[in-house]
Design a protein around this motif. Structure first.
Motif, short mmCIF file in Angstrom:
data_model
loop_
_atom_site.label_atom_id
_atom_site.label_comp_id
_atom_site.label_asym_id
_atom_site.label_seq_id
_atom_site.Cartn_x
_atom_site.Cartn_y
_atom_site.Cartn_z
N SER A 89 32.75 56.47 51.94
CA SER A 89 33.23 56.21 50.58
C SER A 89 34.26 57.24 50.14
O SER A 89 34.15 58.42 50.44
N GLY A 90 35.26 56.79 49.41
CA GLY A 90 36.25 57.69 48.86
C GLY A 90 37.02 56.96 47.79
O GLY A 90 37.00 55.73 47.71
N LEU A 91 37.66 57.74 46.91
CA LEU A 91 38.50 57.15 45.86
C LEU A 91 39.78 57.96 45.80
O LEU A 91 39.79 59.14 46.19
N PRO A 92 40.87 57.39 45.29
CA PRO A 92 42.09 58.18 45.15
C PRO A 92 41.85 59.37 44.22
O PRO A 92 41.18 59.23 43.20
N ASP A 93 42.40 60.53 44.59
CA ASP A 93 42.18 61.76 43.81
C ASP A 93 42.58 61.62 42.35
O ASP A 93 41.97 62.22 41.47
N ARG A 96 40.94 58.20 37.46
CA ARG A 96 39.98 58.78 36.51
C ARG A 96 38.66 58.04 36.59
O ARG A 96 38.61 56.87 36.99
N VAL A 97 37.61 58.74 36.15
CA VAL A 97 36.25 58.17 36.24
C VAL A 97 36.19 56.83 35.51
O VAL A 97 35.70 55.83 36.05
N ALA A 98 36.72 56.80 34.27
CA ALA A 98 36.65 55.55 33.49
C ALA A 98 37.44 54.43 34.17
O ALA A 98 37.04 53.27 34.14
N ARG A 126 37.21 61.13 31.48
CA ARG A 126 38.67 61.26 31.59
C ARG A 126 39.07 62.14 32.78
O ARG A 126 40.24 62.43 32.98
N TYR A 127 38.10 62.59 33.55
CA TYR A 127 38.43 63.46 34.69
C TYR A 127 38.92 62.64 35.87
O TYR A 127 38.44 61.53 36.11
N ALA A 128 39.87 63.24 36.61
CA ALA A 128 40.34 62.59 37.85
C ALA A 128 39.32 62.86 38.95
O ALA A 128 38.71 63.94 39.00
N PHE A 129 39.15 61.88 39.84
CA PHE A 129 38.17 61.98 40.93
C PHE A 129 38.36 63.28 41.73
O PHE A 129 37.40 63.98 42.06
N GLY A 130 39.64 63.62 41.99
CA GLY A 130 39.95 64.79 42.81
C GLY A 130 39.50 66.11 42.20
O GLY A 130 39.41 67.12 42.90
N THR A 131 39.22 66.14 40.89
CA THR A 131 38.82 67.40 40.25
C THR A 131 37.30 67.53 40.16
O THR A 131 36.81 68.53 39.65
N MET A 132 36.58 66.52 40.65
CA MET A 132 35.12 66.56 40.46
C MET A 132 34.42 67.27 41.61
O MET A 132 34.90 67.28 42.74
N SER A 133 33.25 67.85 41.31
CA SER A 133 32.46 68.53 42.34
C SER A 133 31.82 67.47 43.26
O SER A 133 31.78 66.28 42.91
#
Ligand code: ATP
Length: 319
Positions: A89-93, A96-98, A126-133
């Motif tokens: 699994s992966g998402l573009p960095d 955003r979560v929403a 509102r966070y981008a996937f790439g910034t999440m832990s």
């Protein structure tokens, strides 16, 4: 499909890659509301099996029914009924979560915001996937897997690479699913995770099921020993050795100074405890060690291939 039929019913599943058999006559049932763990060594065929169950790979032989449907033939009907988080699994960095929640919402989608709140991600909308832990990402994958109210959730290596705190967060999220009666098939190498989350585990080696049962049943069947340790007052340990050796279930007694170790089957715990009580004093440092699922799986994986044929257990776990 009746209400008592398993959500997943696999019979005689086989799958080869380039002529090499990686899933070999696998039988597996997952009943409604169960959390079932697939465990085993690397390359045992766990991921291939769940990919076949999801219709992502076409089996070479055997039958698979998920919610009474054939995952390949009925792929269109089945896909919205399965929520999955796969190893890859992966998402573009920059997503955003929403936005991810909106993108994955189908016709049956529930309230994504409520789900994000439930898994502690409400403040991350509102966070981008790439910034999440790592832990936040895995919890987002869980949200996405649950978004369309699936009848079956498939999770593959959900906590791989997470630190201990993040693993606990994700475990707590999966526990919520279990408590809500969601049917979950979980592939994991983390045996403490399987012990914590799964009602039943299925141990695989070389594409075959070695044994299946509750984690406690597997431990009892394959690692049924116990060790009791304690100190006796100065000079008393030597006298006690012969008595301890004669207790039921004891296979070994060792002494280092005043430290005594009694080893044997599970009955040793009760008999040693009773003997200590009979002496009128329970040592302050009394400790009991019993094997965990990891020890049981290692013993099971070490067993000769034919030993499993002696196991009288129903490998599908059917009642
Ligand atoms: N697409 C493929 N082509 C060829 N071989 C494959 C393919 N996918 C998996 N394999 C091989 O099939 C075997 C089983 O792999 P699989 O990923 O199903 O096992 P696993 O039990 O999930 O392993 P792990 O725990 O390491 O993820 C492995 O030897 C793997 O290298």
């Amino acid at each position: 499909m009746t209400s008592t039929d398993p959500v997943v019913a696999v019979r005689g599943l086989t799958k080869s890659y380039d002529g090499r058999v990686v899933v070999d006559h696998l039988d597996l049932d997952v009943r409604a509301g169960e959390v079932v763990g697939l465990i085993g060594a690397n390359g045992a065929g766990k991921t291939t099996a769940v990919e076949c169950i999801q219709g992502l790979r076409r089996p070479d032989g055997g039958t698979i029914r998920v919610l009474g449907l054939d995952p390949v033939r009925d792929a269109g009907t089945l896909r919205p009924l399965i929520g999955s988080q796969l190893q890859s699994s992966g998402l573009p960095d920059r997503l955003r979560v929403a936005e991810a929640v909106e993108l994955f919402s189908g016709r049956r989608a529930r309230d994504g915001d409520a789900l994000l709140e439930r898994f502690g991600l409400g403040h991350r909308r509102r966070y981008a996937f790439g910034t999440m832990s790592g832990g936040e990402r895995q919890r987002l994958f869980l949200v996405l897997a649950l978004l369309n109210q699936p009848r079956l959730v498939i999770l593959d290596e959900l906590t791989q690479g997470l630190d201990p705190a993040a693993r606990r967060e994700v475990w707590s999220a999966v526990s919520q699913l279990r408590d809500a009666g969601t049917t979950v098939l979980l592939v994991t190498h983390e045996l403490d995770e399987a012990e914590e989350l799964c009602e039943r585990v299925v141990a695989m080696r070389a594409g075959q099921v070695l044994d299946a049962g509750t984690p406690a049943e597997l431990v009892a069947r394959h690692a049924s020993w116990a060790t009791v340790r304690f100190a006796l007052p100065a000079g008393r340990a030597a006298d006690a050795m012969a008595t301890l050796r004669a207790l039921p279930g004891v296979t070994d007694v060792a002494r280092h100074g005043d430290q005594v170790t009694v080893h044997g089957d599970r009955a040793v715990i009760a008999h040693t405890g009773a003997w200590l009580l009979g002496r009128g004093r329970v040592p302050n440092d009394l400790r009991v060690e019993v094997p965990d699922l990891e020890t049981a799986l290692l013993a099971l994986l070490d067993a000769p291939v034919d030993a499993r044929l002696d196991a009288p257990h129903d490998l599908t776990g059917a009642a």
